[in-house]
Write a protein that holds these residues in place. Structure first.
Motif, PDB file in Angstrom:
ATOM      1  N   LYS A  58       0.838  -1.202   0.000  1.00  0.00           N
ATOM      2  CA  LYS A  58       0.000   0.000   0.000  1.00  0.00           C
ATOM      3  C   LYS A  58       0.870   1.248   0.000  1.00  0.00           C
ATOM      4  O   LYS A  58       2.046   1.206   0.380  1.00  0.00           O
ATOM      5  CB  LYS A  58      -0.916   0.012   1.236  1.00  0.00           C
ATOM      6  N   GLN A  59       0.260   2.347  -0.411  1.00  0.00           N
ATOM      7  CA  GLN A  59       0.856   3.667  -0.255  1.00  0.00           C
ATOM      8  C   GLN A  59       0.079   4.421   0.811  1.00  0.00           C
ATOM      9  O   GLN A  59      -1.106   4.147   1.030  1.00  0.00           O
ATOM     10  CB  GLN A  59       0.802   4.450  -1.570  1.00  0.00           C
ATOM     11  N   SER A  60       0.735   5.365   1.492  1.00  0.00           N
ATOM     12  CA  SER A  60       0.089   6.137   2.550  1.00  0.00           C
ATOM     13  C   SER A  60      -0.073   7.597   2.135  1.00  0.00           C
ATOM     14  O   SER A  60       0.901   8.276   1.797  1.00  0.00           O
ATOM     15  CB  SER A  60       0.895   6.066   3.851  1.00  0.00           C
ATOM     16  N   LEU A  61      -1.316   8.049   2.168  1.00  0.00           N
ATOM     17  CA  LEU A  61      -1.675   9.435   1.891  1.00  0.00           C
ATOM     18  C   LEU A  61      -2.334   9.991   3.151  1.00  0.00           C
ATOM     19  O   LEU A  61      -3.330   9.437   3.625  1.00  0.00           O
ATOM     20  CB  LEU A  61      -2.648   9.497   0.712  1.00  0.00           C
ATOM     21  N   VAL A  62      -1.798  11.041   3.715  1.00  0.00           N
ATOM     22  CA  VAL A  62      -2.361  11.638   4.924  1.00  0.00           C
ATOM     23  C   VAL A  62      -3.272  12.797   4.549  1.00  0.00           C
ATOM     24  O   VAL A  62      -2.883  13.706   3.807  1.00  0.00           O
ATOM     25  CB  VAL A  62      -1.249  12.119   5.879  1.00  0.00           C
ATOM     26  N   LEU A  63      -4.512  12.750   5.054  1.00  0.00           N
ATOM     27  CA  LEU A  63      -5.471  13.836   4.866  1.00  0.00           C
ATOM     28  C   LEU A  63      -6.222  14.069   6.164  1.00  0.00           C
ATOM     29  O   LEU A  63      -6.650  13.109   6.819  1.00  0.00           O
ATOM     30  CB  LEU A  63      -6.479  13.500   3.757  1.00  0.00           C
ATOM     31  N   ASP A  64      -6.405  15.318   6.517  1.00  0.00           N
ATOM     32  CA  ASP A  64      -7.245  15.677   7.655  1.00  0.00           C
ATOM     33  C   ASP A  64      -8.652  15.940   7.112  1.00  0.00           C
ATOM     34  O   ASP A  64      -8.940  17.016   6.586  1.00  0.00           O
ATOM     35  CB  ASP A  64      -6.695  16.921   8.350  1.00  0.00           C
ATOM     36  N   LEU A  65      -9.524  14.940   7.227  1.00  0.00           N
ATOM     37  CA  LEU A  65     -10.843  15.020   6.600  1.00  0.00           C
ATOM     38  C   LEU A  65     -11.779  16.016   7.287  1.00  0.00           C
ATOM     39  O   LEU A  65     -12.913  16.209   6.836  1.00  0.00           O
ATOM     40  CB  LEU A  65     -11.480  13.631   6.568  1.00  0.00           C
ATOM     41  N   LYS A  66     -11.291  16.670   8.344  1.00  0.00           N
ATOM     42  CA  LYS A  66     -12.058  17.766   8.935  1.00  0.00           C
ATOM     43  C   LYS A  66     -11.879  19.056   8.133  1.00  0.00           C
ATOM     44  O   LYS A  66     -12.607  20.029   8.352  1.00  0.00           O
ATOM     45  CB  LYS A  66     -11.628  17.980  10.389  1.00  0.00           C
ATOM     46  N   GLN A  67     -10.916  19.037   7.242  1.00  0.00           N
ATOM     47  CA  GLN A  67     -10.643  20.202   6.411  1.00  0.00           C
ATOM     48  C   GLN A  67     -11.395  20.073   5.084  1.00  0.00           C
ATOM     49  O   GLN A  67     -11.270  19.042   4.404  1.00  0.00           O
ATOM     50  CB  GLN A  67      -9.143  20.337   6.134  1.00  0.00           C
ATOM     51  N   PRO A  68     -12.148  21.084   4.682  1.00  0.00           N
ATOM     52  CA  PRO A  68     -12.905  20.977   3.423  1.00  0.00           C
ATOM     53  C   PRO A  68     -12.023  20.761   2.207  1.00  0.00           C
ATOM     54  O   PRO A  68     -12.417  20.088   1.252  1.00  0.00           O
ATOM     55  CB  PRO A  68     -13.664  22.317   3.347  1.00  0.00           C
ATOM     56  N   GLU A  69     -10.813  21.302   2.236  1.00  0.00           N
ATOM     57  CA  GLU A  69      -9.914  21.104   1.105  1.00  0.00           C
ATOM     58  C   GLU A  69      -9.491  19.636   0.984  1.00  0.00           C
ATOM     59  O   GLU A  69      -9.258  19.136  -0.121  1.00  0.00           O
ATOM     60  CB  GLU A  69      -8.677  21.992   1.247  1.00  0.00           C
ATOM     61  N   ALA A  70      -9.385  18.947   2.143  1.00  0.00           N
ATOM     62  CA  ALA A  70      -9.043  17.526   2.117  1.00  0.00           C
ATOM     63  C   ALA A  70     -10.182  16.713   1.519  1.00  0.00           C
ATOM     64  O   ALA A  70      -9.963  15.787   0.729  1.00  0.00           O
ATOM     65  CB  ALA A  70      -8.717  17.031   3.531  1.00  0.00           C
ATOM     66  N   VAL A  71     -11.416  17.056   1.882  1.00  0.00           N
ATOM     67  CA  VAL A  71     -12.576  16.371   1.313  1.00  0.00           C
ATOM     68  C   VAL A  71     -12.648  16.607  -0.187  1.00  0.00           C
ATOM     69  O   VAL A  71     -12.974  15.704  -0.968  1.00  0.00           O
ATOM     70  CB  VAL A  71     -13.873  16.833   2.015  1.00  0.00           C
ATOM     71  N   ALA A  72     -12.311  17.820  -0.615  1.00  0.00           N
ATOM     72  CA  ALA A  72     -12.295  18.129  -2.046  1.00  0.00           C
ATOM     73  C   ALA A  72     -11.278  17.256  -2.774  1.00  0.00           C
ATOM     74  O   ALA A  72     -11.529  16.797  -3.904  1.00  0.00           O
ATOM     75  CB  ALA A  72     -11.993  19.610  -2.259  1.00  0.00           C
TER      76      ALA A  72
END
Length: 414
Positions: free
Chosen positions: A72-86
């Motif tokens: 697998k590859q690891s991508l970190v996103l803070d899904l509380k941020q609207p830009e991350a959801v985008a």
């Protein structure tokens, strides 16, 4: 499904999977897909998957995380941020499969639920893994392996008659639900190739475990009786279980009259094959204590090795009882390459398991080690979405990737 002629790439080569899972059931599902060549993008919160901090640990790395997050590859996103959801919305348009194991309703609240992502990609296969499924009176109930074992009937039917209900010695409900989820995902892919439409795959630990209890369910459906605890023997057949020899225990499996007659010859008890109490499998099960006494009296002066050798010469299914170490280090496991040497400078000498099915058209490929937290964030966003380095840097400044503060190591789970 995508066709592939590269014998080293695997049957799922070319498929992209966006993986929001953590801990065990979901990561096991996506590990199986990754073993077969799918490109797995593991989306983690800034603190990482909880399993990164669960022991046993070696050189700061979790054994459990390493095993179920291979390839697998690891991508970190803070899904509380609207830009991350985008960003997730953009990624969803580029992948074939999404797998998540949030509590039901959480993905929708985050803006990454099936309805939201399938609107962007109607061909998307969206697989949800949860304790009790996406609907029903128990859907919002928290679930762990022990909870599902307790509520599925497995615990009540495991153990000795005079003892308490007993846990199976593996997180079996997590593994089963991950296995069924991967199976459902692949079935949905075949359906998509025929219809052109994606679907929502709803995999529940409770459902998967009940489906697994085949003999107990069959017994109930035809007799109305619950499975009973019978210890180290088969609940319906005999002699079929674990028996004592001079230096340990062995297992024996007799399921028909022909085998029973052969078994009686091996232990020098031809009279057993003529005894009306043992004339059928059902009658043998009713009188199992008598057969156990005969077997253990015969084996009392023999080693397990001697017992197994004699039964094998008589074409009787029998075996020693191995530890996991003995099983993995056996000639058979080595020949079948059930463990793979994995090149990982962080963990010299690392071996990892792989999915157990072998294909004539595809070779087994070396497993890639589990990724460091967020190791592939820039590469994924640049390579898959075409974002420039300046754009990625700006997103980082906005906190889209969070402030990575890995969880503390907590040792072995209790």
């Amino acid at each position: 499904m995508l066709q592939n002629t590269d014998s080293g790439a695997g049957p799922l080569h070319g498929l992209r999977v966006l993986d929001f899972t953590r801990v065990l059931s979901g990561p096991f599902c996506t590990a199986l897909l990754g073993d077969l060549g799918a490109h797995i993008i593991k989306v983690e919160p800034p603190q990482g998957d909880d399993y990164r901090a669960i022991g046993p640990m070696r050189d700061g790395h979790s054994a459990l995380f390493s095993v179920v997050n291979r390839n697998k590859q690891s991508l970190v996103l803070d899904l509380k941020q609207p830009e991350a959801v985008a960003l997730v919305h953009q990624l969803a348009a580029e992948v074939d499969i999404v797998v998540e194991n949030f509590r039901p309703g959480v993905a929708d609240k985050l803006g990454i639920g099936y309805g939201q992502l399938s609107a962007l990609n109607p061909r998307l296969i969206y697989t949800s893994i949860s304790g009790f499924g996406q609907n029903g009176p128990a859907a919002r109930r928290p679930a762990y392996d022990i909870v599902i074992q307790a509520m599925s009937g497995i615990m009540e039917s495991t153990g000795f008659p005079d003892g308490p209900p007993t846990l199976v010695g593996e997180a079996i409900t997590d593994v089963l639900s991950g296995l069924f989820a991967s199976w459902g995902t692949l079935a949905a892919l075949i359906g998509r190739d025929r219809s052109g439409q994606g679907t929502h795959v709803d995999a529940a630990m409770f459902d998967a475990t009940l489906s697994f209890t085949v003999t107990a369910v069959a017994r109930y459906l035809f007799t109305g009786k619950d499975a009973r605890r019978v210890g180290n023997r088969h609940p319906l057949s005999a002699p079929f279980g674990a028996y004592r020899a001079k230096d340990g225990h062995f297992v024996l499996a007799i399921l028909n009259n022909k085998l029973f007659a052969q078994f009686a010859q091996v232990i020098d008890r031809d009279d057993l094959a003529q005894d009306p109490r043992f004339a059928s499998d059902e009658q043998r099960s009713q009188h199992e204590p008598l057969l156990r006494a005969a077997i253990e009296s015969w084996a009392a002066d023999l080693t397990v090795s001697d017992v197994v050798e004699r039964f094998e010469k008589g074409a009787i299914p029998a075996a020693p009882i191995w530890t996991v170490r003995q099983a993995l280090d056996s000639d058979q496991a080595r020949y079948r390459q059930l463990l793979q040497d994995t090149d990982d400078p962080r963990l010299p000498g690392l071996r990892l398991p792989r999915q157990p099915i072998q294909f004539s058209a595809w070779e087994n490929t070396p497993a890639r080690p589990a990724p460091d937290l967020g190791a592939d964030t820039d590469a994924i966003l640049h390579g898959l979405l075409g974002l420039g380095l300046d754009k990625i840097a700006a997103l980082r400044d906005l906190g889209v990737f969070g402030r990575q503060t890995p969880l503390e190591h907590t040792g072995d789970p209790s």
